[in-house]
Write a protein that holds these residues in place. Structure first.
Motif, PDB file in Angstrom:
ATOM      1  N   THR A   1      29.274 -22.555  13.095  1.00 15.84           N
ATOM      2  CA  THR A   1      30.463 -22.255  13.002  1.00 15.84           C
ATOM      3  C   THR A   1      31.110 -23.199  13.954  1.00 15.84           C
ATOM      4  O   THR A   1      30.959 -23.396  15.373  1.00 15.84           O
ATOM      5  N   VAL A   2      32.676 -23.292  13.512  1.00 16.59           N
ATOM      6  CA  VAL A   2      33.360 -24.650  13.772  1.00 16.59           C
ATOM      7  C   VAL A   2      35.045 -23.861  14.426  1.00 16.59           C
ATOM      8  O   VAL A   2      35.673 -23.650  13.555  1.00 16.59           O
ATOM      9  N   ASN A   3      35.443 -24.224  15.615  1.00 16.42           N
ATOM     10  CA  ASN A   3      36.700 -24.431  16.209  1.00 16.42           C
ATOM     11  C   ASN A   3      36.868 -25.655  16.178  1.00 16.42           C
ATOM     12  O   ASN A   3      35.792 -26.499  16.362  1.00 16.42           O
ATOM     13  N   ILE A   4      38.422 -25.629  16.412  1.00 13.77           N
ATOM     14  CA  ILE A   4      38.943 -27.440  15.941  1.00 13.77           C
ATOM     15  C   ILE A   4      40.273 -26.846  17.312  1.00 13.77           C
ATOM     16  O   ILE A   4      40.779 -25.759  17.295  1.00 13.77           O
TER      17      ILE A   4
ATOM     18  N   ILE B   1      42.886 -27.994   8.732  1.00 15.54           N
ATOM     19  CA  ILE B   1      43.003 -26.781   7.369  1.00 15.54           C
ATOM     20  C   ILE B   1      41.360 -26.778   6.302  1.00 15.54           C
ATOM     21  O   ILE B   1      40.942 -26.422   6.414  1.00 15.54           O
ATOM     22  N   SER B   2      41.992 -28.431   6.303  1.00 14.04           N
ATOM     23  CA  SER B   2      41.416 -28.670   5.520  1.00 14.04           C
ATOM     24  C   SER B   2      39.961 -28.922   5.577  1.00 14.04           C
ATOM     25  O   SER B   2      38.728 -29.106   5.099  1.00 14.04           O
ATOM     26  N   LEU B   3      39.362 -28.858   6.447  1.00 10.19           N
ATOM     27  CA  LEU B   3      37.887 -29.230   7.831  1.00 10.19           C
ATOM     28  C   LEU B   3      37.411 -27.676   7.397  1.00 10.19           C
ATOM     29  O   LEU B   3      35.913 -27.740   8.314  1.00 10.19           O
ATOM     30  N   GLU B   4      38.398 -26.562   7.462  1.00 14.01           N
ATOM     31  CA  GLU B   4      38.000 -24.996   7.326  1.00 14.01           C
ATOM     32  C   GLU B   4      37.438 -24.574   8.540  1.00 14.01           C
ATOM     33  O   GLU B   4      36.081 -23.857   8.485  1.00 14.01           O
ATOM     34  N   PRO B   5      37.367 -25.015   9.317  1.00  9.69           N
ATOM     35  CA  PRO B   5      37.262 -24.351  10.821  1.00  9.69           C
ATOM     36  C   PRO B   5      37.497 -22.909  10.674  1.00  9.69           C
ATOM     37  O   PRO B   5      38.079 -22.520  10.268  1.00  9.69           O
ATOM     38  N   GLU B   6      36.719 -22.246  11.468  1.00  9.79           N
ATOM     39  CA  GLU B   6      36.366 -20.933  11.109  1.00  9.79           C
ATOM     40  C   GLU B   6      37.419 -20.140  12.558  1.00  9.79           C
ATOM     41  O   GLU B   6      38.330 -19.647  12.251  1.00  9.79           O
TER      42      GLU B   6
ATOM     43  N   VAL C   1      31.791 -32.851  11.838  1.00 12.37           N
ATOM     44  CA  VAL C   1      32.202 -31.342  11.673  1.00 12.37           C
ATOM     45  C   VAL C   1      30.887 -31.336  10.107  1.00 12.37           C
ATOM     46  O   VAL C   1      30.210 -29.941  10.291  1.00 12.37           O
ATOM     47  N   THR C   2      30.905 -31.561   9.188  1.00  8.79           N
ATOM     48  CA  THR C   2      30.017 -31.238   8.040  1.00  8.79           C
ATOM     49  C   THR C   2      28.674 -31.565   9.174  1.00  8.79           C
ATOM     50  O   THR C   2      27.544 -30.925   8.287  1.00  8.79           O
ATOM     51  N   ALA C   3      28.529 -33.134   9.783  1.00 11.17           N
ATOM     52  CA  ALA C   3      26.490 -32.643  10.640  1.00 11.17           C
ATOM     53  C   ALA C   3      26.352 -31.772  11.060  1.00 11.17           C
ATOM     54  O   ALA C   3      25.302 -30.978  10.872  1.00 11.17           O
ATOM     55  N   LEU C   4      26.968 -31.203  11.563  1.00 13.16           N
ATOM     56  CA  LEU C   4      26.890 -30.225  13.021  1.00 13.16           C
ATOM     57  C   LEU C   4      26.619 -28.588  11.893  1.00 13.16           C
ATOM     58  O   LEU C   4      25.829 -28.029  12.425  1.00 13.16           O
ATOM     59  N   ARG C   5      27.183 -29.061  10.786  1.00 15.51           N
ATOM     60  CA  ARG C   5      26.988 -27.345   9.598  1.00 15.51           C
ATOM     61  C   ARG C   5      25.382 -27.535   8.703  1.00 15.51           C
ATOM     62  O   ARG C   5      25.325 -26.563   8.634  1.00 15.51           O
ATOM     63  N   ALA C   6      25.509 -29.088   8.814  1.00 21.87           N
ATOM     64  CA  ALA C   6      24.057 -28.734   7.949  1.00 21.87           C
ATOM     65  C   ALA C   6      23.167 -28.333   7.794  1.00 21.87           C
ATOM     66  O   ALA C   6      22.451 -27.611   6.606  1.00 21.87           O
ATOM     67  N   GLY C   7      22.756 -27.085   9.229  1.00 22.09           N
ATOM     68  CA  GLY C   7      21.537 -26.772   9.412  1.00 22.09           C
ATOM     69  C   GLY C   7      22.399 -25.263   8.803  1.00 22.09           C
ATOM     70  O   GLY C   7      21.584 -24.334   8.376  1.00 22.09           O
ATOM     71  N   GLY C   8      23.232 -25.492   8.589  1.00 20.86           N
ATOM     72  CA  GLY C   8      24.348 -23.790   8.588  1.00 20.86           C
ATOM     73  C   GLY C   8      24.434 -22.747   9.329  1.00 20.86           C
ATOM     74  O   GLY C   8      24.775 -21.489   9.381  1.00 20.86           O
ATOM     75  N   LEU C   9      24.082 -23.457  10.383  1.00 19.93           N
ATOM     76  CA  LEU C   9      23.864 -21.969  11.491  1.00 19.93           C
ATOM     77  C   LEU C   9      25.408 -21.862  12.457  1.00 19.93           C
ATOM     78  O   LEU C   9      25.835 -21.346  13.327  1.00 19.93           O
TER      79      LEU C   9
END
Ligand code: SAM
Ligand code: SF4
Length: 452
Positions: free
Chosen positions: A203-206, A228-233, A193-201
């Motif tokens: 959003t994440v669904n779990i 919840i602790s991973l803060e997915p959108e 999740v952190t690596a995917l978000r690195a570029g900031g572009l």
């Protein structure tokens, strides 16, 4: 007075379609896909944006709960050869349409598209570029099994312009993971999740599941808290669909390990409460989103839609599915590609679009499809809206649903101001209320998954 869920299910039947389409896929007719697709393509407006779904039916592990169209492979070669066919199918489609349609969203699903290496992402990206005109704000979504993700995967995902990642979690408990054959640590998932978000572009669904074998309320709550602790959108919380008569590998799951009806019902409720407590907004029957997310806004504003991937903000009338088993939706009906991978590949190799099943919508189908989609998205259908849109054609559907409502002893929905609305009691049984608009429910001996 609240009713016992077991009594409601005993009365209305234990099972109901998930209504990702109407009519549902088992009602499509074999052999009609090709001619229907030809006719549907003729009616496409070259200026109207479309969506694309690309199906990757391979996984490098086979989870025993899995209900998807996928095949286990430890070798990459078959995946690369399958992508050859996908590229060819996209080219054939472009040739048939005769122009580059505007493309508003792309969804890579599976299976595990995260198995693709960057060369294959590259080839698919080029094929789409040649066949479609990608719109500037297009959504590019990919379903991701975190255990696949390497630096090369991330490079491939960046290359296609990923801006929405859908990550499979299911359950973090090691005992549950052992009986579903899906080892996956929280730490490894968090790193992805952190690596995917690195570029900031992105959003994440779990995706998480209730109703899994050996799940207890405590284990499920721990998983929900970790999610919840991973803060997915967004979070999709599905009920495990146990259909071993269709997916034989599910026989690896012992019936004795499965939670009973009452437990499934309680698990769905407390998980939803926990997510709402953490600030998520409930969206439709099984999704949750942060209030600022597009999906949450669409739900609040009555603009939510439902397609084969679940709830979406996608407004396109046409969704083109590429790949084995992929389903396309055109304004006039549905087309499903050949399901066995070898058959799909043979058809493409013979220079034909690989459509197998199809369904042309009647006027009555269009009314019922609209009513079911609104009910699944808004928990309510306005008969005045149906009247205004469809006139006399809406009457049989309105009559059928009103009759079912009148004979329902549990008050799952109420009729007020010419509008049918799912009641608080009825919310967990929304699929059952939706089925009141379904003219085909009792046809063809189809056995659906559990309604709750
Ligand atoms: C194609 S998979 C997601 C991507 C990737 N293959 C993975 O598993 O991480 C799509 C989702 O379908 C859901 N799913 C699969 N089998 C299911 C079943 N039998 N019942 C309910 N949901 C299921 C899971 O939540 C899964 O994440
Ligand atoms: S759940 Fe995902 S990774 Fe597991 S078998 Fe199904 S598609 Fe593959």
């Amino acid at each position: 007075m609240p009713h016992d869920p077991a009594a409601i299910l005993a009365c209305h039947g234990q099972r109901a379609p998930r209504y990702t389409s109407y009519p549902t896929a088992p009602h499509f007719t074999s052999g009609s896909g090709s001619s229907l697709q030809g006719a549907f393509i003729e009616t496409l407006d070259p200026k109207e944006p479309v969506s694309v779904y690309l199906h990757i039916p391979y996984c490098d592990r086979l989870c025993w709960f899995c209900g998807c169209h996928t095949k286990h492979t430890l070798r990459y070669e078959p995946v690369a050869r399958y992508v050859d066919s996908l590229v060819e199918e996209i080219r054939l489609f472009r040739e048939r349409v005769g122009c580059r349609l505007p493309l508003d969203r792309v969804h890579f699903g599976g299976g595990s598209p995260s198995m693709l290496r960057s060369a294959e992402f590259h080839r698919l990206n080029d094929a789409l570029d040649e066949a479609f005109e990608l719109l500037p704000d297009a959504e590019i979504a990919v379903e991701i099994d975190p255990s696949d993700v390497t630096p090369e995967t991330l490079e491939g995902l960046r290359l296609i312009g990923l801006n929405r990642a859908s990550i499979g979690v299911q359950d973090f408990d090691p005992d549950v993971q052992a009986v579903i054959n899906r080892p996956q640590s929280f730490e490894a998932t968090r790193d992805v999740v952190t690596a995917l978000r690195a570029g900031g572009l992105c959003t994440v669904n779990i995706d998480a599941l209730y109703g899994l074998p050996r799940q207890t309320p405590e284990r499920l709550m721990r998983t929900i808290d970790q999610v919840i602790s991973l803060e997915p959108e967004r979070v999709a919380l599905f009920g495990y669909a146990h259909v071993p008569w269709v997916k034989t590998h599910q026989k690896m799951i012992a019936d004795a390990d499965l939670p009973d009806e009452a437990q499934r019902f309680a698990d769905a409720r407390v998980s939803a409460e926990r997510l709402i407590e953490a600030g998520y907004q409930a969206v439709g029957i099984d999704h949750f989103a942060k209030p600022g997310d597009r999906l949450a806004r669409a739900a609040r504003e009555g603009r939510l839609h439902r397609n084969f991937q679940g709830y979406t903000v996608d407004e396109c009338r046409t969704l083109i599915g590429f790949g084995a088993s992929a389903i396309s939706r055109y304004p006039g009906g549905y087309v499903q590609n050949a399901v066995p991978i070898h058959l799909y590949k043979d058809r493409v190799a013979a220079d034909t679009l690989p459509a197998e099943k199809g369904y042309g919508l009647s006027e009555d189908d269009v009314v019922r499809a609209y009513a079911i989609e609104r009910l699944m998205c808004d928990f309510s259908v306005d008969f005045a809206d149906l009247d205004a849109r469809f006139g006399a054609a809406a009457r049989p559907a309105i009559r059928a649903a009103t009759l079912k409502l009148a004979t329902d002893p549990f008050g799952l929905a109420r009729l007020e101001d010419h509008r049918i609305t799912v009641s608080e009691t009825g919310r967990p049984f929304t699929r059952i209320v939706a089925s009141w608009f379904d003219a085909y429910l009792d046809e063809g001996g189809v056995q659906y998954s559990k309604a709750v």
